[in-house]
Structures are given as structure tokens and as C-alpha cells.
Design an enzyme around this catalytic site. Structure first.
Site, PDB file in Angstrom:
ATOM      1  N   SER A 139       0.846  -1.192   0.000  1.00 54.87           N
ATOM      2  CA  SER A 139       0.000   0.000   0.000  1.00 54.87           C
ATOM      3  C   SER A 139       0.886   1.248   0.000  1.00 54.87           C
ATOM      4  CB  SER A 139      -0.934  -0.049   1.203  1.00 54.87           C
ATOM      5  OG  SER A 139      -1.998   0.836   1.055  1.00 54.87           O
ATOM      6  N   ARG A 208     -11.288   7.191   9.204  1.00 52.09           N
ATOM      7  CA  ARG A 208     -10.916   5.771   9.286  1.00 52.09           C
ATOM      8  C   ARG A 208     -12.064   4.871   8.843  1.00 52.09           C
ATOM      9  NH1 ARG A 208      -6.468   2.602   8.926  1.00 52.09           N
ATOM     10  NH2 ARG A 208      -6.425   0.892  10.430  1.00 52.09           N
ATOM     11  N   ASP A 307      -9.012  -7.101  -3.725  1.00 53.90           N
ATOM     12  CA  ASP A 307      -8.754  -5.687  -3.388  1.00 53.90           C
ATOM     13  C   ASP A 307      -9.610  -4.786  -4.267  1.00 53.90           C
ATOM     14  OD1 ASP A 307      -7.640  -3.181  -2.771  1.00 53.90           O
ATOM     15  OD2 ASP A 307      -5.615  -4.004  -2.611  1.00 53.90           O
ATOM     16  N   HIS A 337      -8.223  -5.288   0.404  1.00 51.33           N
ATOM     17  CA  HIS A 337      -6.896  -4.650   0.430  1.00 51.33           C
ATOM     18  C   HIS A 337      -6.056  -5.067   1.649  1.00 51.33           C
ATOM     19  CE1 HIS A 337      -3.888  -1.597  -0.285  1.00 51.33           C
ATOM     20  NE2 HIS A 337      -4.126  -1.007   0.878  1.00 51.33           N
ATOM     21  N   ASP A 338      -6.669  -5.117   2.821  1.00 50.45           N
ATOM     22  CA  ASP A 338      -5.926  -5.473   4.039  1.00 50.45           C
ATOM     23  C   ASP A 338      -5.334  -6.887   3.983  1.00 50.45           C
ATOM     24  OD1 ASP A 338      -5.848  -3.186   5.575  1.00 50.45           O
ATOM     25  OD2 ASP A 338      -7.639  -3.669   6.746  1.00 50.45           O
TER      26      ASP A 338
HETATM   27  C1  LIG Z   1       1.380   1.082  17.826  1.00 47.61           C
HETATM   28  C2  LIG Z   1       0.513   0.433  16.853  1.00 47.61           C
HETATM   29  O1  LIG Z   1      -0.607   0.116  17.085  1.00 47.61           O
HETATM   30  S1  LIG Z   1       1.200   0.188  15.343  1.00 47.61           S
HETATM   31  C3  LIG Z   1      -0.005   0.033  14.193  1.00 47.61           C
HETATM   32  C4  LIG Z   1      -0.522  -1.311  14.037  1.00 47.61           C
HETATM   33  N1  LIG Z   1      -1.330  -1.299  12.881  1.00 47.61           N
HETATM   34  C5  LIG Z   1      -0.774  -1.320  11.701  1.00 47.61           C
HETATM   35  O2  LIG Z   1       0.380  -1.516  11.470  1.00 47.61           O
HETATM   36  C6  LIG Z   1      -1.698  -1.079  10.611  1.00 47.61           C
HETATM   37  C7  LIG Z   1      -1.944  -2.322   9.963  1.00 47.61           C
HETATM   38  N2  LIG Z   1      -2.898  -3.151  10.688  1.00 47.61           N
HETATM   39  C8  LIG Z   1      -4.204  -3.092  10.433  1.00 47.61           C
HETATM   40  O3  LIG Z   1      -4.672  -2.279   9.683  1.00 47.61           O
HETATM   41  C9  LIG Z   1      -5.095  -4.089  11.128  1.00 47.61           C
HETATM   42  O4  LIG Z   1      -4.611  -4.346  12.406  1.00 47.61           O
HETATM   43  C10 LIG Z   1      -5.241  -5.412  10.357  1.00 47.61           C
HETATM   44  C11 LIG Z   1      -5.669  -5.114   8.943  1.00 47.61           C
HETATM   45  C12 LIG Z   1      -3.951  -6.180  10.287  1.00 47.61           C
HETATM   46  C13 LIG Z   1      -6.256  -6.280  11.087  1.00 47.61           C
HETATM   47  O5  LIG Z   1      -7.420  -5.555  11.260  1.00 47.61           O
HETATM   48  P1  LIG Z   1      -8.258  -5.630  12.608  1.00 47.61           P
HETATM   49  O6  LIG Z   1      -9.054  -4.403  12.664  1.00 47.61           O
HETATM   50  O7  LIG Z   1      -7.404  -5.919  13.771  1.00 47.61           O
HETATM   51  O8  LIG Z   1      -9.130  -6.910  12.384  1.00 47.61           O
HETATM   52  P2  LIG Z   1     -10.672  -7.062  12.294  1.00 47.61           P
HETATM   53  O9  LIG Z   1     -11.245  -6.440  11.082  1.00 47.61           O
HETATM   54  O10 LIG Z   1     -10.922  -8.497  12.460  1.00 47.61           O
HETATM   55  O11 LIG Z   1     -11.241  -6.274  13.544  1.00 47.61           O
HETATM   56  C14 LIG Z   1     -11.109  -6.782  14.812  1.00 47.61           C
HETATM   57  C15 LIG Z   1     -11.583  -5.765  15.812  1.00 47.61           C
HETATM   58  O12 LIG Z   1     -12.940  -5.402  15.535  1.00 47.61           O
HETATM   59  C16 LIG Z   1     -13.714  -5.644  16.699  1.00 47.61           C
HETATM   60  N3  LIG Z   1     -15.080  -5.999  16.298  1.00 47.61           N
HETATM   61  C17 LIG Z   1     -15.458  -7.060  15.547  1.00 47.61           C
HETATM   62  N4  LIG Z   1     -16.810  -7.037  15.398  1.00 47.61           N
HETATM   63  C18 LIG Z   1     -17.267  -5.944  16.052  1.00 47.61           C
HETATM   64  C19 LIG Z   1     -18.560  -5.381  16.258  1.00 47.61           C
HETATM   65  N5  LIG Z   1     -19.665  -5.935  15.768  1.00 47.61           N
HETATM   66  N6  LIG Z   1     -18.655  -4.251  16.998  1.00 47.61           N
HETATM   67  C20 LIG Z   1     -17.530  -3.664  17.515  1.00 47.61           C
HETATM   68  N7  LIG Z   1     -16.286  -4.146  17.340  1.00 47.61           N
HETATM   69  C21 LIG Z   1     -16.154  -5.276  16.608  1.00 47.61           C
HETATM   70  C22 LIG Z   1     -13.011  -6.774  17.404  1.00 47.61           C
HETATM   71  O13 LIG Z   1     -13.387  -6.832  18.760  1.00 47.61           O
HETATM   72  C23 LIG Z   1     -11.569  -6.379  17.207  1.00 47.61           C
HETATM   73  O14 LIG Z   1     -11.259  -5.366  18.130  1.00 47.61           O
HETATM   74  P3  LIG Z   1      -9.736  -5.113  18.606  1.00 47.61           P
HETATM   75  O15 LIG Z   1      -8.941  -4.840  17.381  1.00 47.61           O
HETATM   76  O16 LIG Z   1      -9.842  -3.919  19.498  1.00 47.61           O
HETATM   77  O17 LIG Z   1      -9.283  -6.346  19.285  1.00 47.61           O
HETATM   78  N1  LIG Z   2      -4.990  -1.047   7.275  1.00 50.67           N
HETATM   79  C1  LIG Z   2      -3.760  -0.576   6.756  1.00 50.67           C
HETATM   80  C2  LIG Z   2      -3.866  -0.483   5.309  1.00 50.67           C
HETATM   81  C3  LIG Z   2      -3.673   0.794   4.601  1.00 50.67           C
HETATM   82  O1  LIG Z   2      -3.267   0.501   3.313  1.00 50.67           O
HETATM   83  C4  LIG Z   2      -3.290   0.631   7.487  1.00 50.67           C
HETATM   84  O2  LIG Z   2      -4.061   1.170   8.255  1.00 50.67           O
HETATM   85  O3  LIG Z   2      -2.142   1.020   7.358  1.00 50.67           O
END
Ligand SMILES: CC(=O)SCCNC(=O)CCNC(=O)[C@H](O)C(C)(C)COP(=O)(O)OP(=O)(O)OC[C@H]1O[C@@H](n2cnc3c(N)ncnc32)[C@H](O)[C@@H]1OP(=O)(O)O
Ligand SMILES: N[C@@H](CCO)C(=O)O
Length: 359
Positions: A139, A208, A307, A337-338
């Protein structure tokens, strides 16, 4: 462990100037004697430097790919991840203090991906890395990797561009603009100078939500949430159109918005989004094919088959414009995409075969 490198002042592509730039980075492994084993991993829009866990640290966002014994084997490679210039995970950005001790806020200049590459090239100099064994990212990270290969030919031996295009498309720019406006229209945004007051968390959360929909496929949202009401809230349907609970998908997006607003700075979100909107490897270089004509790097291009933001066809177009024949590796994931974050193990094997086999 987060480290900081002062790289001096920087004149930016669109005329801005930063007098004293610091880049935050993490590193794993050891640089070998001839400095040929350095790998640069570029994070996506809201990612941090924390690609992989250290000895006893929190999970990294690409743990499946980077670490001891993994494809990007930190026992063999010196892996570096830099928080992009303008970000909010340690590098100089809008929330940083200027020489007078005031947050930059609205005065922080426009930064392009090429600017971030030029800044990171200075860091590479400081680390004693003349050329990267590989630069890779997905990305925004893919755009950064691609720009590295073009802006600094000769300093990138291999380049992996995952779920990214040669240039941001009209639709990618359009989705970006809606996110920018969501933040700017938050009354707490205050033109970007909000650090002494309330942060524009509502605007950032809305941005977001918009972004997250584009990061996921229609099929994934339908499968996970359908028309389900959010459990333990007011029932939907019978009480419409008056007070009602939320659909589960609304609750999910609210959660995603709140979570991001709790960990990210709105000005950095604007800045990085605008940097990505400006991404065009051909800017000032003729056509995409002409821009890529002189790259020395060997390329690995990958896309996620579901994606709907960074279309696989756009990855094929990028691959077709490269001087050497390059296939597009398809990550098969229903998520959208994710998938480059959630199903990254699918690029582990081809990347190992192509780039990271035994030295
Ligand atoms: C310091 C730092 O944090 S560094 C940054 C870390 N992040 C990055 O590097 C960005 C890249 N990562 C991401 O974008 C994401 O983490 C991904 C794409 C890898 C995974 O996406 P996630 O959002 O974790 O996964 P998903 O779509 O399954 O969502 C899960 C969350 O939704 C919540 N959820 C699921 N269904 C529901 C609902 N009906 N209502 C409310 N919340 C819900 C879950 O409880 C979970 O919450 P949590 O993340 O607080 O544990
Ligand atoms: N979910 C990712 C994807 C963006 O391409 C992020 O938040 O960085």
C-alpha cells in the site's frame, strides 16, 4: 527498540523546508561487513516501525514475514523500518516541536513520497548502507518502495511492491479527499492547530471508517455482519425510524474509527494521505514506462485478488511497465486490500524463492 537519527535540514519537493529532521526507526539483526544484507521495510498508512517483535516485545504487524527463521530472516538480514517523515510514530511530523518549542501543526509543510525517500537515503548513509538488498512494502509502503527504486537507482537491488500502483488513481484520490474533509470539517481540527486543545477525534474516526470500508471487500462485510443488529443494543427494524440500535457493521466501523483515533495523529493522517494521493512514479519523468526504464532493481509485484481499492489490474499495469518481465503474484484472500497484512504468509514462499534464499 525505537531509535532516532538526526538527518539535518531538508528541502522538500514542493518548496517546503524542515530545518532539523529526525527519523525514528527500528532495526533487527546485524549489518554484515560489506553491508550487503540490509532490508528496508516500509509501513502502510497507519503502520509503525514495529514490523516484527523483538525478544520480549509486542507483536509486529508483519511478524509472519519478518523475524528469526522467517522469509526476511533477521538471523541473516539487517532489517530496518522507518517511520515515514511526517508520521506520528517518532519521526519529525506535525505534532513535533519546532525550534521555539511549539508544535508544527498547520505550519508543517507538504511532504511527498519522494521527500521521504530522500530523507531515508540520509538515514541509510548514517547506517553505512550504500545499497539495500531489498526494499519492500504494501500500500503506502509499496509506493515508498517503488519510489526508492526509482529515486535512488543503484541503491535498491530488489524491490517488492505489494498492493500498490504506479500512481494513485482518480478513485484512490477521491476516497482520500473524503477522508481529508472528514478531518478538516471537525470543529476541533482548528486548521491543524489543535495540540493545546481537543484533538479532532470525530473527524479522524470518520476518516478511518471511510478508509476501512475500502480496505475490506463487500463479501467480507456481508459474511461477517450481514444485516445483523449489534448484540445487546436496541433492536433494529421494528423501531425504525425512531431511536434504534446499530447494525453490527456500524458498531464494527465505530470501533475501527475509535481505535485509530486513539493511536494516530490527525495531522499525520492528513499528511500521509496527501502524500499517497500525490504518488505518481511518472511525475516529471515522462510516462510510467519511461520513469521505470532505468531502474536497476529486480522487482516482485503482488496484489490481493479481492482488493477493491488497489485493483489487481493496476498491479499488472505496473508490472507491464517494468523493463524486465515481471509476473504479478496474487494473494488469494476474501478480505480485500488489508489482505497484504492479514494473509502475508502467501507472499513468504515466493519472496523467499525470489529474493531471500540462502545468500
Ligand atoms: C502502535 C501500533 O498500534 S502500530 C499500528 C498497528 N497497525 C498497523 O500496522 C496497521 C496495519 N494493521 C491493520 O490495519 C489491522 O490491524 C489489520 C488489517 C492487520 C487487522 O485488522 P483488525 O481491525 O485488527 O481486524 P478485524 O477487522 O478483524 O477487527 C477486529 C476488531 O474489531 C472488533 N469488532 C469485531 N466485530 C465488532 C462489532 N460488531 N462491533 C464492535 N467491534 C467489533 C473486534 O473486537 C476487534 O477489536 P480489537 O482490534 O480492538 O481487538
Ligand atoms: N490497514 C492498513 C492499510 C492501509 O493501506 C493501514 O491502516 O495502514
Amino acid at each position: 527498540m525505537l531509535r532516532h537519527a538526526r538527518i539535518g535540514s531538508l528541502d522538500l519537493e514542493t518548496g517546503g523546508h524542515l530545518p532539523d529532521v529526525s527519523l525514528a526507526y527500528e532495526a533487527w539483526g546485524t549489518l554484515n561487513e560489506d553491508a550487503t544484507n540490509a532490508v528496508l521495510v516500509a509501513h502502510a498508512l497507519t503502520g509503525s516501525t514495529h514490523v516484527a517483535r523483538g525478544s520480549s516485545e509486542e507483536d509486529g504487524w508483519w511478524d509472519a514475514l519478518v523475524g528469526p527463521g522467517k522469509t526476511v530472516d533477521t538471523d541473516r538480514f539487517f532489517v530496518v523500518a522507518v517511520n515515514m517523515l511526517g508520521g506520528c510514530y517518532g519521526s519529525t511530523g506535525p505534532s513535533s516541536l519546532d525550534a521555539q518549542g511549539r508544535p508544527w501543526g498547520s505550519r508543517f509543510p507538504f511532504v511527498t513520497i519522494r521527500d521521504s525517500v530522500r530523507a531515508e537515503a540520509r538515514l541509510a548513509d548514517l547506517l553505512g548502507i550504500q545499497a539495500w538488498h531489498t526494499v519492500l512494502g504494501g500500500s503506502l509502503g509499496g509506493a515508498r518502495a517503488l519510489e526508492w527504486a526509482v529515486t535512488e537507482p543503484g541503491r535498491v537491488n530488489r524491490c517488492a511492491v505489494i498492493a500498490c500502483t504506479a500512481a494513485s488513481s482518480a478513485e484512490q484520490i477521491a476516497f482520500g479527499q473524503a477522508q481529508l474533509d472528514a478531518i478538516r470539517l471537525d470543529p476541533d481540527f482548528n486548521g491543524g492547530d489543535y495540540y493545546n486543545g481537543r484533538a479532532p477525534v470525530a473527524g479522524l474516526g470518520l476518516a478511518r471508517r471511510i478508509a476501512h470500508i475500502t480496505y475490506r471487500s463487500e463479501a467480507e462485510l456481508e459474511y461477517r455482519f450481514g444485516r445483523q443488529p449489534q448484540a445487546q443494543e436496541e433492536p433494529l427494524g421494528s423501531v425504525l425510524p425512531g431511536a434504534r440500535g446499530r447494525y453490527a457493521v456500524e458498531s464494527y466501523l465505530d470501533h475501527q474509527g475509535r481505535k485509530l483515533a486513539g493511536r494516530f495523529d490527525a495531522n499525520s493522517y492528513l499528511l500521509l494521505t496527501e502524500a499517497l494521493m500525490s504518488h505518481d512514479v511518472a511525475r516529471g519523468r515522462g510516462t510510467v514506462r519511461q520513469a521505470l526504464a532505468d531502474v536497476d532493481a529486480e522487482f516482485f509485484i503482488a496484489a490481493v485478488d479481492s482488493d477493491r481499492l488497489y485493483l489487481p489490474q493496476q498491479s499488472s499495469d505496473l508490472a507491464a511497465a517494468l523493463p524486465r518481465t515481471t509476473d504479478v503474484h496474487m494473494i488469494s484472500a476474501p478480505i480485500g486490500h488489508d489482505g497484504f497484512l492479514t494473509d502475508v504468509e502467501q507472499i513468504g514462499v515466493p519472496l523467499r524463492e525470489r529474493f531471500f534464499g540462502e545468500p
